[in-house]
Design an enzyme around this catalytic site. Sequence first.
Site, mmCIF file in Angstrom:
data_model
loop_
_atom_site.group_PDB
_atom_site.id
_atom_site.type_symbol
_atom_site.label_atom_id
_atom_site.label_comp_id
_atom_site.label_asym_id
_atom_site.label_seq_id
_atom_site.Cartn_x
_atom_site.Cartn_y
_atom_site.Cartn_z
ATOM 1 N N GLY A 1 0.841 -1.207 0.097
ATOM 2 C CA GLY A 1 -0.036 -0.135 0.058
ATOM 3 C C GLY A 1 0.745 1.244 0.094
ATOM 4 O O GLY A 1 0.343 2.310 0.455
ATOM 5 N N GLY B 1 -0.390 4.792 -0.956
ATOM 6 C CA GLY B 1 -1.683 5.221 -0.438
ATOM 7 C C GLY B 1 -1.610 6.290 0.488
ATOM 8 O O GLY B 1 -0.171 6.650 0.857
ATOM 9 N N ARG B 2 -2.328 7.043 0.944
ATOM 10 C CA ARG B 2 -2.488 8.139 2.070
ATOM 11 C C ARG B 2 -1.479 7.610 3.121
ATOM 12 O O ARG B 2 -0.571 8.460 3.512
ATOM 13 C CB ARG B 2 -3.848 8.394 2.614
ATOM 14 C CG ARG B 2 -4.538 9.267 1.693
ATOM 15 C CD ARG B 2 -6.263 9.314 2.227
ATOM 16 N NE ARG B 2 -6.879 8.108 2.108
ATOM 17 C CZ ARG B 2 -7.544 7.729 1.048
ATOM 18 N NH1 ARG B 2 -7.725 8.535 -0.062
ATOM 19 N NH2 ARG B 2 -8.147 6.530 1.016
ATOM 20 N N VAL B 3 -1.661 6.454 3.725
ATOM 21 C CA VAL B 3 -0.806 6.058 4.759
ATOM 22 C C VAL B 3 0.454 5.425 4.448
ATOM 23 O O VAL B 3 1.576 5.945 5.002
ATOM 24 C CB VAL B 3 -1.392 5.033 5.963
ATOM 25 C CG1 VAL B 3 -0.555 4.830 7.206
ATOM 26 C CG2 VAL B 3 -2.995 5.679 6.334
ATOM 27 N N THR C 1 -8.210 -2.613 6.828
ATOM 28 C CA THR C 1 -9.319 -3.126 7.560
ATOM 29 C C THR C 1 -10.389 -3.657 6.285
ATOM 30 O O THR C 1 -10.101 -3.336 5.019
ATOM 31 C CB THR C 1 -10.218 -1.667 8.250
ATOM 32 O OG1 THR C 1 -10.450 -0.649 7.165
ATOM 33 C CG2 THR C 1 -9.156 -1.519 9.468
ATOM 34 N N ALA D 1 -3.998 -4.825 13.932
ATOM 35 C CA ALA D 1 -4.619 -3.868 14.801
ATOM 36 C C ALA D 1 -5.429 -2.756 13.739
ATOM 37 O O ALA D 1 -4.888 -2.305 12.748
ATOM 38 C CB ALA D 1 -3.636 -3.158 15.649
ATOM 39 N N MET E 1 -3.829 1.761 14.813
ATOM 40 C CA MET E 1 -2.348 1.903 15.309
ATOM 41 C C MET E 1 -2.065 3.042 16.242
ATOM 42 O O MET E 1 -0.779 3.321 16.607
ATOM 43 C CB MET E 1 -1.326 1.924 14.240
ATOM 44 C CG MET E 1 -1.570 0.733 13.215
ATOM 45 S SD MET E 1 -0.634 -0.521 13.870
ATOM 46 C CE MET E 1 -0.981 -1.821 12.964
ATOM 47 N N HIS F 1 -15.210 9.614 9.118
ATOM 48 C CA HIS F 1 -13.914 9.448 8.450
ATOM 49 C C HIS F 1 -14.311 10.229 7.147
ATOM 50 O O HIS F 1 -15.267 10.673 6.764
ATOM 51 C CB HIS F 1 -13.727 7.912 7.905
ATOM 52 C CG HIS F 1 -13.195 7.212 9.040
ATOM 53 N ND1 HIS F 1 -13.924 6.514 9.798
ATOM 54 C CD2 HIS F 1 -11.851 6.985 9.495
ATOM 55 C CE1 HIS F 1 -13.347 5.981 10.963
ATOM 56 N NE2 HIS F 1 -11.834 6.160 10.758
ATOM 57 N N LYS G 1 -12.953 7.196 2.349
ATOM 58 C CA LYS G 1 -12.746 5.717 3.035
ATOM 59 C C LYS G 1 -13.940 4.712 2.377
ATOM 60 O O LYS G 1 -14.947 5.226 2.208
ATOM 61 C CB LYS G 1 -13.148 5.839 4.427
ATOM 62 C CG LYS G 1 -13.014 4.605 5.209
ATOM 63 C CD LYS G 1 -13.052 4.744 6.719
ATOM 64 C CE LYS G 1 -12.656 3.312 7.575
ATOM 65 N NZ LYS G 1 -11.669 2.723 7.072
HETATM 66 N N1 LIG Z 1 -5.038 0.303 11.353
HETATM 67 C C1 LIG Z 1 -4.916 1.536 11.194
HETATM 68 O O1 LIG Z 1 -4.606 2.506 12.026
HETATM 69 C C2 LIG Z 1 -5.257 2.343 9.920
HETATM 70 C C3 LIG Z 1 -5.685 1.429 8.830
HETATM 71 N N2 LIG Z 1 -6.258 2.035 7.793
HETATM 72 C C4 LIG Z 1 -6.661 1.322 6.668
HETATM 73 O O2 LIG Z 1 -5.415 1.133 5.955
HETATM 74 C C5 LIG Z 1 -6.026 0.969 4.449
HETATM 75 C C6 LIG Z 1 -5.524 1.827 3.473
HETATM 76 O O3 LIG Z 1 -5.818 3.215 4.051
HETATM 77 P P1 LIG Z 1 -5.251 4.410 2.925
HETATM 78 O O4 LIG Z 1 -3.903 4.583 2.973
HETATM 79 O O5 LIG Z 1 -6.214 5.603 3.715
HETATM 80 O O6 LIG Z 1 -6.081 3.999 1.574
HETATM 81 P P2 LIG Z 1 -5.447 4.435 0.210
HETATM 82 O O7 LIG Z 1 -6.617 3.924 -0.866
HETATM 83 O O8 LIG Z 1 -4.994 5.867 0.156
HETATM 84 O O9 LIG Z 1 -4.357 3.400 -0.316
HETATM 85 C C7 LIG Z 1 -4.485 2.056 -0.643
HETATM 86 C C8 LIG Z 1 -3.283 1.377 -1.086
HETATM 87 O O10 LIG Z 1 -3.459 -0.011 -1.397
HETATM 88 C C9 LIG Z 1 -3.120 -0.164 -2.536
HETATM 89 N N3 LIG Z 1 -3.991 -0.932 -3.338
HETATM 90 C C10 LIG Z 1 -5.477 -0.859 -3.422
HETATM 91 N N4 LIG Z 1 -5.725 -2.013 -4.307
HETATM 92 C C11 LIG Z 1 -4.640 -2.828 -4.575
HETATM 93 C C12 LIG Z 1 -4.504 -4.120 -5.006
HETATM 94 N N5 LIG Z 1 -5.360 -4.965 -5.469
HETATM 95 N N6 LIG Z 1 -3.472 -4.532 -4.919
HETATM 96 C C13 LIG Z 1 -2.541 -4.208 -4.465
HETATM 97 N N7 LIG Z 1 -2.430 -2.869 -3.994
HETATM 98 C C14 LIG Z 1 -3.692 -2.131 -3.981
HETATM 99 C C15 LIG Z 1 -3.249 1.156 -3.418
HETATM 100 O O11 LIG Z 1 -2.429 1.150 -4.714
HETATM 101 P P3 LIG Z 1 -2.897 2.088 -5.788
HETATM 102 O O12 LIG Z 1 -2.394 3.371 -5.215
HETATM 103 O O13 LIG Z 1 -2.202 2.064 -6.745
HETATM 104 O O14 LIG Z 1 -4.342 2.130 -5.940
HETATM 105 C C16 LIG Z 1 -2.653 2.050 -2.373
HETATM 106 O O15 LIG Z 1 -1.335 1.842 -2.224
HETATM 107 C C17 LIG Z 1 -7.647 0.856 4.818
HETATM 108 O O16 LIG Z 1 -7.969 -0.269 4.742
HETATM 109 C C18 LIG Z 1 -7.785 1.685 5.904
HETATM 110 O O17 LIG Z 1 -8.733 1.407 6.564
HETATM 111 C C19 LIG Z 1 -5.994 3.415 7.585
HETATM 112 C C20 LIG Z 1 -5.520 4.212 8.661
HETATM 113 C C21 LIG Z 1 -5.315 3.821 9.971
HETATM 114 O O1 LIG Z 2 -9.339 4.298 6.454
HETATM 115 C C1 LIG Z 2 -8.982 5.263 7.551
HETATM 116 O O2 LIG Z 2 -8.689 6.378 7.202
HETATM 117 C C2 LIG Z 2 -8.919 4.642 8.582
HETATM 118 N N1 LIG Z 2 -9.285 3.506 8.819
HETATM 119 C C3 LIG Z 2 -9.208 2.683 10.045
HETATM 120 C C4 LIG Z 2 -10.348 2.032 10.535
HETATM 121 O O3 LIG Z 2 -11.051 1.373 9.531
HETATM 122 O O4 LIG Z 2 -10.856 1.807 11.627
HETATM 123 C C5 LIG Z 2 -8.400 3.399 11.228
HETATM 124 C C6 LIG Z 2 -8.522 4.862 11.123
HETATM 125 O O5 LIG Z 2 -9.706 5.259 11.880
HETATM 126 C C7 LIG Z 2 -8.406 5.474 9.902
#
Ligand SMILES: NC(=O)C1=CN([C@@H]2O[C@H](COP(=O)(O)OP(=O)(O)OC[C@H]3O[C@@H](n4cnc5c(N)ncnc54)[C@H](OP(=O)(O)O)[C@@H]3O)[C@@H](O)[C@H]2O)C=CC1
Ligand SMILES: O=C(O)C1=N[C@H](C(=O)O)C[C@H](O)C1
Length: 257
Positions: free
Chosen positions: A8, A11-13, A92, A114, A117, A146, A150
């Site tokens: 990922g 992505g944003r994170v 998630t 988790a 995080m 959110h 999301k």
């Molecule tokens: N546990 C925690 O503390 C937190 C969890 N999250 C979770 O993390 C996840 C990502 O969040 P966020 O960064 O906002 O999301 P983004 O949509 O910004 O990023 C998703 C990432 O996954 C990649 N991706 C999507 N589909 C595929 C695939 N089929 N194969 C490989 N890579 C893929 C994307 O690639 P591409 O750019 O090429 O599409 C991108 O790099 C979510 O499930 C979110 O709920 C988020 C924040 C905190």
């Molecule tokens: O997608 C997000 O942004 C986040 N996802 C996590 C979740 O589904 O609980 C954690 C956080 O709240 C941000």
Amino acid sequence: MIKVGIVGSTGRVGSLLIDDLANDEQAKVGAVHVFGEMTKQLPENTVVTNDMKVLLDSSDVIIDFSAPVATEALLTQIVESGNGKPLVIATTGFNKHQQNLLVEASKIVPVLYATNMSLGVAVLNKLVALASKTLADFDIEIVEQHHRHKVDSPSGTALTLAEHAANARDLDLDKVRVSGRDGIIGARTKDEIAVMALRGGDIVGRHTVGLYNDGEFIELNHTATSRNTFSRGAIKVAKWIIGKDPKLYSINDALGL
Ligand SMILES: NC(=O)C1=CN([C@@H]2O[C@H](COP(=O)(O)OP(=O)(O)OC[C@H]3O[C@@H](n4cnc5c(N)ncnc54)[C@H](OP(=O)(O)O)[C@@H]3O)[C@@H](O)[C@H]2O)C=CC1
Ligand SMILES: O=C(O)C1=N[C@H](C(=O)O)C[C@H](O)C1
């Protein structure tokens, strides 16, 4: 230096993980899994791949903030090959099959999963368990908010909070969870736990667990104001999990809570 592999990474994170690791004294980016296109400047010698085996071979530990199908590909690689690297999974929205894969992978490598995080939410989970048990007659309602991008609902964090509330009352969350109310639905039942989702703007993540009774109520709230809370939390637990035995760990294990 610990070499971190990122799933990922665009992505944003994932993007913040790359920035945070650039300033870390013990860990650096070793490899990134790229699904589409990587436009960000990466440290010299970073392995860029769309192959989970190559990612694993090039890393000491993996951090995954991606999408359920991407995590599934990572876990499948480990389960089918019988080896891998320690995993920190933050994605998630998993289905049952993906949840089972997580358990299978944790028999081969240490896995920390988790849904949030942050230290604050880890403590909130404990407070919710305490409040739900102690305030046994109070109605429990959970609201999560959110950003508009999301894709999964309700959030993983909200579901984890609901599990803590349900477990504290010896309830089966699958039986008592309510995910919407519309029309003449009748009065609220005693045991139900509603988990509702709002989406809009750039809200990083806000979770409120309310416990309501006649004459008084409590609302326990956590608000993430920066996504670095998640990236830095994941880097901290990634350092902790290296060298641990294969097992499914919680963030409480890593934080000593
Ligand atoms: N546990 C925690 O503390 C937190 C969890 N999250 C979770 O993390 C996840 C990502 O969040 P966020 O960064 O906002 O999301 P983004 O949509 O910004 O990023 C998703 C990432 O996954 C990649 N991706 C999507 N589909 C595929 C695939 N089929 N194969 C490989 N890579 C893929 C994307 O690639 P591409 O750019 O090429 O599409 C991108 O790099 C979510 O499930 C979110 O709920 C988020 C924040 C905190
Ligand atoms: O997608 C997000 O942004 C986040 N996802 C996590 C979740 O589904 O609980 C954690 C956080 O709240 C941000």
